[in-house]
Design an enzyme around this catalytic site. Structure first.
Site, short mmCIF file in Angstrom:
data_model
loop_
_atom_site.label_atom_id
_atom_site.label_comp_id
_atom_site.label_asym_id
_atom_site.label_seq_id
_atom_site.Cartn_x
_atom_site.Cartn_y
_atom_site.Cartn_z
N PRO A 135 0.95 -1.02 -0.37
CA PRO A 135 -0.05 0.02 -0.12
C PRO A 135 1.03 1.10 -0.24
O PRO A 135 2.18 1.57 -0.50
CB PRO A 135 -0.80 -0.06 1.49
CG PRO A 135 0.22 -0.66 2.02
CD PRO A 135 0.70 -2.02 1.12
N LEU A 136 0.55 2.72 -0.01
CA LEU A 136 0.78 3.90 0.50
C LEU A 136 2.04 3.49 1.00
O LEU A 136 1.81 2.91 2.05
CB LEU A 136 0.43 3.93 1.24
CG LEU A 136 0.99 6.09 1.21
CD1 LEU A 136 0.79 6.75 -0.02
CD2 LEU A 136 -0.27 7.03 1.81
N HIS A 137 3.64 3.74 1.06
CA HIS A 137 4.53 4.10 2.05
C HIS A 137 5.72 4.73 1.25
O HIS A 137 5.30 5.52 0.51
CB HIS A 137 5.30 2.41 1.95
CG HIS A 137 5.78 2.06 0.23
ND1 HIS A 137 4.96 1.87 -0.44
CD2 HIS A 137 6.36 1.93 -0.85
CE1 HIS A 137 5.51 2.23 -1.62
NE2 HIS A 137 6.48 2.35 -1.67
N LEU A 138 5.80 5.56 3.16
CA LEU A 138 7.03 6.73 2.73
C LEU A 138 8.66 6.47 3.11
O LEU A 138 8.76 5.61 3.92
CB LEU A 138 6.83 7.43 4.18
CG LEU A 138 7.48 8.43 4.67
CD1 LEU A 138 7.20 9.39 3.42
CD2 LEU A 138 6.93 9.24 5.72
#
Length: 211
Positions: free
Chosen positions: A131-134
């Site tokens: 998913p969204l990851h930084l």
């Protein structure tokens, strides 16, 4: 003649079947790779790569680091961010969570590394994994995993969206806009030093310049 035609049709069907099977395998491999980060979040894959876990996020070493330090912060299943795939999916209602999530990354860098060590903290405009990851990546970009123009440009151009810009956009606009045509063009743009802007023809010559 009829036998030759039948044999030709039979051979074509076999070739088509082999092609279809190969394509299905490639598709499964791509899908499995895109979803690989879920294994770290759920604790079912490569726990040796995990640095820390909290209710908010799972911090891991990037499997293919593009710098001396290259980490990923992943949202846990309890976070609404877990349901997001790209920064385009973020809404103003996600602001509080995104601020806390990104604060966690900044605090880790502040507490763990020297003040004069430069980092970029942010997201790919068009991520390759879910998913969204930084990303938390040091600006030395010293890594044998950094091999091509796409790798370089994905971290040194505006294809890489800094965490601060995400917060600002959600506060003032309520969403994050991504021009996918422009972003894909950036990945193919000429190689330039992220410090001085000098242009280079090859990755090896660029690496010699920044080392």
């Amino acid at each position: 003649a009829r036998q030759r035609i039948n044999r030709n049709h039979g051979a074509k069907r076999r070739r088509d079947a082999i092609t279809t099977t190969s394509e299905r395998k490639r598709q499964r491999k791509r899908t499995n790779w895109r979803n690989a980060l879920y294994g770290y979040i759920r604790g079912s894959d490569d726990d040796h790569a995990v640095i820390s876990r909290s209710k908010m996020g799972v911090l891991i070493h990037d499997k293919y680091p593009k710098a001396t330090v290259h980490l990923l912060l992943l949202p846990t299943e309890e976070m609404n961010l877990f349901k997001k795939i790209t920064i385009e999916k973020l809404e103003k209602s996600d602001l509080k969570e995104i601020e806390a999530f990104q604060h966690m990354a900044r605090e880790f860098v502040r507490s763990r590394y020297p003040k004069d060590m430069k980092f970029r903290i942010g997201y790919h405009a068009i991520p390759s994994m879910k998913p969204l990851h930084l990303h938390i990546i040091s600006c030395d970009f010293e890594s044998d995993r950094l091999k091509n123009k796409k790798h370089w440009n994905s971290f040194t151009t505006s294809f890489f969206v800094d965490a601060d810009k995400i917060e600002t956009s959600l506060k003032h606009v309520g969403h994050v806009s991504v021009n996918r045509y422009n972003m894909n063009a950036l990945l193919k743009s000429p190689l330039e030093c992220h410090r001085c802007g000098k242009s280079f023809q090859t990755i090896p010559s660029l690496k010699r310049h920044i080392s």
